[in-house]
Design a protein around this motif. Structure first.
Motif, PDB file in Angstrom:
ATOM      1  N   LYS A 104       0.754  -1.247   0.019  1.00  0.00           N
ATOM      2  CA  LYS A 104       0.012   0.132   0.178  1.00  0.00           C
ATOM      3  C   LYS A 104       0.932   1.319  -0.011  1.00  0.00           C
ATOM      4  O   LYS A 104       0.664   2.225  -0.752  1.00  0.00           O
ATOM      5  N   GLU A 125       2.156   1.853  -3.375  1.00  0.00           N
ATOM      6  CA  GLU A 125       1.091   2.537  -4.296  1.00  0.00           C
ATOM      7  C   GLU A 125       0.941   3.909  -4.160  1.00  0.00           C
ATOM      8  O   GLU A 125       1.122   4.742  -4.821  1.00  0.00           O
ATOM      9  N   TYR A 126       1.191   4.562  -2.858  1.00  0.00           N
ATOM     10  CA  TYR A 126       0.989   5.652  -2.493  1.00  0.00           C
ATOM     11  C   TYR A 126       2.408   6.602  -3.409  1.00  0.00           C
ATOM     12  O   TYR A 126       2.289   7.544  -3.804  1.00  0.00           O
ATOM     13  N   GLN A 177       4.289   5.584  -5.788  1.00  0.00           N
ATOM     14  CA  GLN A 177       4.013   5.427  -7.274  1.00  0.00           C
ATOM     15  C   GLN A 177       3.264   6.779  -7.710  1.00  0.00           C
ATOM     16  O   GLN A 177       3.316   6.970  -8.875  1.00  0.00           O
ATOM     17  N   ASN A 178       2.426   7.258  -6.635  1.00  0.00           N
ATOM     18  CA  ASN A 178       1.552   8.611  -7.141  1.00  0.00           C
ATOM     19  C   ASN A 178       2.212   9.759  -6.649  1.00  0.00           C
ATOM     20  O   ASN A 178       1.480  10.757  -6.592  1.00  0.00           O
TER      21      ASN A 178
END
Length: 339
Positions: free
Chosen positions: A124, A127-128, A130-131
């Motif tokens: 998770k 994921e954060y 990568q943005n």
């Protein structure tokens, strides 16, 4: 063995409920530098272990920092902000001697199984990240690579082998590994962040130890960051029994006090940490006066072979995962962009 933990300050050598005498003894131990400070509601524990200390306590030499806030909850936004600020500060402290520059390359690995909530913090957080602003560099000048390799049960490959392959291709100056951990004390669940430069054994806290992810394996410094998300089920028995003993002893202690005779409401057990439990010895025996860790060892012997694979996580695990994934990703992004 139940009562496994990934937290150094929960190990047998760094028992949580230390007396002042034990703390002084630990501070004077050869090979170990131990320090506890408090930043608001957060207890900061810093431990440095050298070669002599490694032989003495069986823990890898290096630096360990834990941030523990027992008051934090999924709804306490201010507590999470304070924890994040302190996390960034300790992240800088951990890497002060690494001589990293703005051109240094960093590989960030999110360990864990994204489909199992208490194990999803690593994926998770990736994921954060990568943005985040860290992905804005051009392809010709990539400084940060993030990857969540999954677990061996999903891929059939050792996580360490994935990290090694990426490391050989990317040639990072630092590897940061994010993972969910196991705790020995139920109070520490979702309330502690541990940072260490000694690397990590994925799955070790839940008895599924995989190949090591460390500087010794890759020849690159490895910083491991984790949050305890599970505790051995039987540990809850021991913690509950400790609370019952404390409650009964406090009621016996308060029974003869004048305030108790005047009370118009049911007696509430004292929150004092140093309740005299010897008053219960005639009823329960000598073991009620033992230190907390000794009682846990007793329960370990009693429950040996029973529920060896039962692990417990809070019902609000999904909320905890979101909060900590954000703290880790936001903290790492802030540290990298301002270092």
């Amino acid at each position: 063995m139940w009562g496994r933990t990934d937290l150094l300050d929960e190990s047998d050598e760094m028992v949580k409920h230390r007396t002042a005498e034990e703390k002084n003894k630990l501070n004077n131990s050869e090979g170990i530098i131990f320090e506890e400070t408090r930043e608001g509601a957060v207890l900061v524990t810093s431990i440095e272990v050298n070669e002599a200390g490694e032989k003495k306590i069986g823990k890898k030499k290096g630096k360990y920092i834990t941030l523990t806030d027992l008051t934090v909850s999924p709804d306490s936004e201010d507590s999470f902000k304070a924890l994040e600020k302190l996390f960034i500060e300790k992240l800088r402290e951990m890497h002060n001697d690494y001589n990293l520059s703005k051109d240094s390359k960093i590989l960030i690995i999110g360990l864990g199984n994204a489909t199992i909530t208490p194990d999803a913090i690593g994926p998770k957080a990736i994921e954060y990240l990568q943005n985040s602003s860290l992905t804005n560099d051009s392809a010709e000048r990539v400084k940060v690579v993030m990857y969540a390799p999954g677990v061996t049960g999903q891929t059939g490959f050792e996580t360490s082998d994935f990290v090694e392959a990426i490391s050989k291709a990317f040639k990072p100056d630092l590897i940061i590994v994010l993972d969910a951990l196991a705790a020995r004390n139920s109070e520490r669940l979702c309330k502690t962040i541990q940072l260490t430069n000694t690397g990590i054994h994925p799955g070790s806290g839940v008895g599924n130890q995989r190949k090591e992810v460390s500087e010794e394996v890759y020849g690159v410094p490895v910083t491991a960051i984790g949050i305890p998300m599970v505790v051995d089920g039987p540990v809850l028995y021991a913690d509950a029994m400790e609370q019952v003993i404390h409650y009964i002893a406090s009621k016996v202690e308060e029974k003869g006090s004048p305030s108790s005779a005047l009370a118009v409401t049911p007696m509430v057990s004292s929150k004092k940490p140093n309740i005299d439990k010897s008053v219960l010895q005639p009823i329960f025996g000598e073991w009620v006066t033992w230190p907390t860790e000794e009682k846990r060892k007793l329960f370990e012997e009693v429950f040996v072979g029973k529920n060896p694979s039962l692990f417990v996580t809070p019902k609000e695990t999904d909320a905890w995962v979101e909060h900590y994934a954000y703290i880790l990703s936001n903290g790492i992004e802030s540290w990298i962009t301002t270092r």
